[in-house]
Design a protein around this motif. Structure first.
Motif, PDB file in Angstrom:
ATOM      1  N   ILE A   1       0.844  -1.199   0.000  1.00 38.44           N
ATOM      2  CA  ILE A   1       0.000   0.000   0.000  1.00 38.44           C
ATOM      3  C   ILE A   1       0.879   1.248   0.000  1.00 38.44           C
ATOM      4  O   ILE A   1       0.521   2.275  -0.584  1.00 38.44           O
ATOM      5  N   ALA A   2       2.067   1.159   0.608  1.00 40.17           N
ATOM      6  CA  ALA A   2       2.975   2.312   0.604  1.00 40.17           C
ATOM      7  C   ALA A   2       3.374   2.654  -0.836  1.00 40.17           C
ATOM      8  O   ALA A   2       3.334   3.818  -1.243  1.00 40.17           O
ATOM      9  N   ALA A   3       3.748   1.638  -1.615  1.00 37.85           N
ATOM     10  CA  ALA A   3       4.119   1.886  -3.013  1.00 37.85           C
ATOM     11  C   ALA A   3       2.926   2.415  -3.798  1.00 37.85           C
ATOM     12  O   ALA A   3       3.073   3.321  -4.632  1.00 37.85           O
ATOM     13  N   ALA A   4       1.739   1.877  -3.517  1.00 36.59           N
ATOM     14  CA  ALA A   4       0.542   2.340  -4.229  1.00 36.59           C
ATOM     15  C   ALA A   4       0.257   3.807  -3.915  1.00 36.59           C
ATOM     16  O   ALA A   4      -0.122   4.582  -4.800  1.00 36.59           O
ATOM     17  N   LEU A   5       0.461   4.199  -2.656  1.00 36.62           N
ATOM     18  CA  LEU A   5       0.179   5.587  -2.284  1.00 36.62           C
ATOM     19  C   LEU A   5       1.215   6.546  -2.869  1.00 36.62           C
ATOM     20  O   LEU A   5       0.895   7.676  -3.219  1.00 36.62           O
ATOM     21  N   ILE A   6       2.461   6.094  -2.965  1.00 31.98           N
ATOM     22  CA  ILE A   6       3.463   6.936  -3.624  1.00 31.98           C
ATOM     23  C   ILE A   6       3.063   7.137  -5.087  1.00 31.98           C
ATOM     24  O   ILE A   6       3.092   8.255  -5.607  1.00 31.98           O
ATOM     25  N   ALA A   7       2.639   6.067  -5.751  1.00 30.37           N
ATOM     26  CA  ALA A   7       2.206   6.186  -7.147  1.00 30.37           C
ATOM     27  C   ALA A   7       1.022   7.149  -7.267  1.00 30.37           C
ATOM     28  O   ALA A   7       0.980   7.996  -8.165  1.00 30.37           O
ATOM     29  N   VAL A   8       0.068   7.028  -6.349  1.00 27.92           N
ATOM     30  CA  VAL A   8      -1.110   7.904  -6.388  1.00 27.92           C
ATOM     31  C   VAL A   8      -0.713   9.367  -6.215  1.00 27.92           C
ATOM     32  O   VAL A   8      -1.324  10.268  -6.790  1.00 27.92           O
ATOM     33  N   SER A   9       0.344   9.617  -5.442  1.00 28.63           N
ATOM     34  CA  SER A   9       0.748  11.008  -5.189  1.00 28.63           C
ATOM     35  C   SER A   9       1.233  11.690  -6.472  1.00 28.63           C
ATOM     36  O   SER A   9       1.324  12.918  -6.513  1.00 28.63           O
ATOM     37  N   PHE A  10       1.537  10.905  -7.508  1.00 24.79           N
ATOM     38  CA  PHE A  10       1.918  11.501  -8.798  1.00 24.79           C
ATOM     39  C   PHE A  10       0.693  11.724  -9.681  1.00 24.79           C
ATOM     40  O   PHE A  10       0.816  12.213 -10.801  1.00 24.79           O
ATOM     41  N   ARG A  11      -0.494  11.331  -9.184  1.00 22.95           N
ATOM     42  CA  ARG A  11      -1.718  11.473  -9.961  1.00 22.95           C
ATOM     43  C   ARG A  11      -2.633  12.539  -9.392  1.00 22.95           C
ATOM     44  O   ARG A  11      -3.357  13.199 -10.134  1.00 22.95           O
TER      45      ARG A  11
END
Lengths: 216, 216
Positions: free
Chosen positions: B112-122
């Motif tokens: 979920i940490a990696a997913a949230l980092i990815a979301v922060s670029f969206r």
């Protein structure tokens, strides 16, 4: 020679022999940069790129196929650039110069480096291409550590890549992930910290604090 | 007490007084996690989250409004967790434990940490929320450096935040940006390097290599 950090200099490729073909490539890749930094990945289409480049859309479709093909070529053009790290005469200076280039590339407006990092979270093709570009840039930067070894600053068993990661990671972390305002002292401070750690033996063999080098 | 790195423990919030309301929040946020890690940001909608959570969609719309509201609450739930860095008795051990938690959170499947980092670029909303969460976690981690000062490992004028960034940045850089395979030795090595640099004075006042501390 062009000076460039790991992800910068992803500007239009240098003109090369080939005349019209090379010119069209330069126009198209410049249009991709402009669209990416102005409107982001979501708005990127072959048609908008073709229109901005002033190139017929069928030419773009034939040569680059789709957005993935355009992005891959952006990274390929960056990898083609004849980049070398600066030689300032000492490890600390070389790492500081490298960090300054990285910081400049991530904070310039618009930042194509920042845009490409963002794209790498959207497209697997872009993520692979960025990983390859970084791999090349870090490999090219290892000369900085090799020079330090030749000068006697570090011992030959130092892990060059680990030194480079330690030096550059704080700049990427603060600007690309933490998104803190740029700290003008950071490139130099991160370089100094990595240099001190390297001299203290942090990047030589197994971690010395856990596995003392001497006999047990 | 829950142990957690800067971006992990973004799992469902601990049950709290409130009964049905708290239960619905836990179900909905768990559904957001599952949807994000399985299908990514693009597929995330209030309707899919409501269906997965088994909660009526009007309940989700009323309480969270939209995807931005859901993401903001994910980060808020993570910030609510009573997290403290481990106390291993020495700076190097504390930083290594912190790095290990970060590495685990970025490499677990799904992360979920990696997913949230990815979301922060969206999403700008997600980027703001992640920045705030990281700010909190780094602030909570400063105790690690304060303890080192109290033990006499470091001098009181050390920049605690700079030590923490130097220690943790290589782990984030390699896993979240460079996307290299996880290196099991990295958490400890990066902690050792930051500890050595800190002891050598790298994070104390102006950079000592540029501005020697002694008289000119």
């Amino acid at each position: 020679m062009t000076s460039s950090p790991p992800t910068s200099e992803i500007a239009a490729p240098a003109p090369r022999p080939g005349g019209r073909t090379a010119r069209i490539r330069a126009q198209v890749l410049e249009a991709v940069h402009a669209e990416l930094t102005e409107h982001g990945y979501d708005a990127l289409t072959v048609d908008t790129v073709a229109a901005r480049a002033g190139v017929h859309r069928t030419t773009v479709y034939r040569r680059w196929r789709d957005v993935g093909g355009l992005l891959t070529d952006i990274f390929a053009a960056a990898a083609d650039i004849d980049w070398h790290p600066r030689d300032t005469g000492c490890l600390h200076g070389d790492l500081a110069a490298l960090n300054q280039e990285i910081q400049d590339s991530l904070t310039e407006e618009p930042s194509i480096a920042a845009a490409l990092i963002a794209v790498s979270f959207r497209s697997d093709e872009a993520a692979r291409a960025l990983r390859q570009l970084w791999e090349n840039r870090y490999a090219q930067s290892e000369i900085v550590v090799e020079r330090a070894v030749r000068r006697g600053e570090l011992t030959p068993d130092v892990d060059a890549r680990a030194v480079l990661i330690a030096a550059t990671a704080p700049v990427y972390h603060q600007l690309a992930l933490l998104r803190t305002p740029p700290d003008p002292l950071l490139p130099e401070r991160a370089a100094a910290a990595a240099t001190m750690a390297a001299r203290a033996g942090a990047f030589t063999g197994p971690s010395p604090e856990t596995f003392p080098a001497g006999p047990p």
